[in-house]
Design an enzyme around this catalytic site. Structure first.
Site, PDB file in Angstrom:
ATOM      1  N   SER B  29      -2.509  -6.616   0.794  1.00 24.77           N
ATOM      2  CA  SER B  29      -3.123  -6.488   2.117  1.00 24.77           C
ATOM      3  C   SER B  29      -3.507  -5.036   2.395  1.00 24.77           C
ATOM      4  O   SER B  29      -4.229  -4.744   3.334  1.00 24.77           O
ATOM      5  CB  SER B  29      -2.154  -6.977   3.191  1.00 24.77           C
ATOM      6  N   CYS B  30      -3.012  -4.127   1.561  1.00 18.09           N
ATOM      7  CA  CYS B  30      -3.342  -2.706   1.713  1.00 18.09           C
ATOM      8  C   CYS B  30      -4.818  -2.463   1.399  1.00 18.09           C
ATOM      9  O   CYS B  30      -5.457  -3.255   0.734  1.00 18.09           O
ATOM     10  CB  CYS B  30      -2.527  -1.860   0.743  1.00 18.09           C
ATOM     11  N   ILE B  31      -5.291  -1.322   1.855  1.00 16.47           N
ATOM     12  CA  ILE B  31      -6.682  -0.946   1.616  1.00 16.47           C
ATOM     13  C   ILE B  31      -6.718   0.367   0.837  1.00 16.47           C
ATOM     14  O   ILE B  31      -5.968   1.288   1.154  1.00 16.47           O
ATOM     15  CB  ILE B  31      -7.402  -0.700   2.963  1.00 16.47           C
ATOM     16  N   GLY B  98      -7.306  -5.549   1.257  1.00 15.94           N
ATOM     17  CA  GLY B  98      -7.267  -6.393   2.453  1.00 15.94           C
ATOM     18  C   GLY B  98      -7.151  -7.875   2.166  1.00 15.94           C
ATOM     19  O   GLY B  98      -7.681  -8.700   2.889  1.00 15.94           O
TER      20      GLY B  98
END
Lengths: 212, 165
Positions: B29-31, B98
């Site tokens: 989910s990190c960018i 994401g």
């Protein structure tokens, strides 16, 4: 490690004790499922800040099979059961041998559902253990399995703790089935509020047990 | 492989001069947000965890790592690049990550990954930084490798061919 703020040595020992008992029960359940004897080592238990977990697992891109479950009830948060990709076949092969008529299709859904079941068992025994000691009612959701890079599996949960300073309990267990050693990781990721609640319950339980 | 790769861990950021390579691994989910100025041969990457720092600033007494949150990460990265001589009007952006790795339980139905993507698009627009390409969403993890000299961003995922954006 900066764990002093939230957990004392006595509290950590108490958690270790709960987990050890849970692990014993898990081995019995595994043994019934695989229909052979399962030996366990005393699990290694670590306490981390959410932000410290990925460095501990060294290679953030290493493929893992991860089973995620949501904790609800008195304690909220996330549970994770993690098996390195290369070890998951060992597990599914044992299931194949233990189940007449079952055909291992090499990593398709039905094989992987075995991992969900193992995650389910471990979550069950650990939560029951916490319930027995701390009188907290915790339930977990239906397990969801993904195989991907370890950090990508975890980062949503780390973000969920909102600040990354919440404490995570990491249980590294080794189960020996026949001659194969299966190394698994289990993560308990309570929300910040729930972590405090757990610590309070541990303190209450210790007082009752030792009177101090 | 003459060029040393700079690794950017979760909630970290780094800048490099051409021909540097910046790497982020295991994005869920990190960018991974990349800002760069090709004409000056300068680029930077932030490994962002959450969309907004405003709520956390209150609770953590202002002590928080800047690259954890989209808003403070963009500002920190811009400041670093400008400090090294990048020209603000030349800076362009790319973003990767994401994903929604597991079903969402938070009641809103919107995953953290989706929130990250939406908020970063908004922040870039507000700062007039063009977002030239992206590879976002889905339900798989990604690793990225950013080549500062060309602005090339290589996206890798398990079981997929690598992608250049």
């Amino acid at each position: 490690m900066k764990d002093k703020e939230l957990l004392t040595e006595e509290q950590m020992d108490y958690i270790r004790e709960m987990i050890n008992i849970g692990t014993g029960n898990a081995a019995v359940a595994f043994s019934q499922m695989l229909q052979r004897s399962v030996d366990i080592k005393i699990p290694e238990i670590y306490f981390f800040q959410a932000s410290q977990i990925p460095p501990f697992l060294k290679d953030p891109a290493q493929p893992f099979a991860g089973v995620s479950m949501q904790m609800v009830g008195d304690i909220r948060g996330r549970l994770f059961f993690l098996v390195p990709e290369e070890q998951k076949n060992i597990l599914t092969e044992f299931i194949e041998k233990a189940t007449p008529g079952y055909e291992n299709k090499g990593g398709v859904d039905i094989d992987l559902s075995v991992l969900e079941e193992l995650g389910n068992i471990l979550a069950g025994v650990f939560l029951v253990s916490i319930h027995d000691f701390c009188k907290l009612n915790i339930y977990h959701s239906v397990p969801e399995l993904r195989t991907d890079m370890i950090q990508s599996l975890l980062d949503e949960s780390i973000a969920d703790t909102a600040d990354g300073f919440s404490r995570i309990i990491l249980i590294e267990s080794e189960f020996a089935v026949v001659r194969e050693n299966i190394r698994t990781f289990f993560l308990i990721i309570p929300t910040m509020e729930s972590a405090k609640k757990l610590v309070n319950s541990i303190n209450d339980a210790r007082k009752q047990m030792y009177g101090n | 492989m003459g060029t040393k790769k700079i690794r950017v861990g979760i909630g970290e950021g780094a800048v490099a001069k051409s021909p540097g390579i910046i790497v982020a691994e295991g994005l869920g989910s990190c960018i991974s947000l990349v800002l760069y100025d090709v004409s000056c041969g300068l680029g930077g990457m932030a490994h962002i965890l959450l969309p907004c720092s405003s709520e956390c600033k209150k609770t953590k007494n202002g002590v928080f790592p800047p690259y954890w949150y989209a808003d403070s990460a963009i500002d920190a990265l811009l400041k670093e690049l400008q400090g090294m001589g990048a020209l603000t009007h030349n800076i362009i952006a790319k973003m990767v990550g994401g994903a929604r790795m597991f079903p969402v339980y938070n009641g809103t139905g919107i995953s953290i990954g989706e929130q990250n993507v939406a908020h970063i698009r908004h922040l870039l627009k507000k700062r007039l930084i063009p977002l030239v390409s992206e590879d976002v969403g889905g339900s798989h993890g990604r690793s990225v490798e950013f080549h500062v000299h060309s602005g090339k961003l290589v996206v890798m995922a398990i079981g997929k061919e690598s992608l250049e954006i």
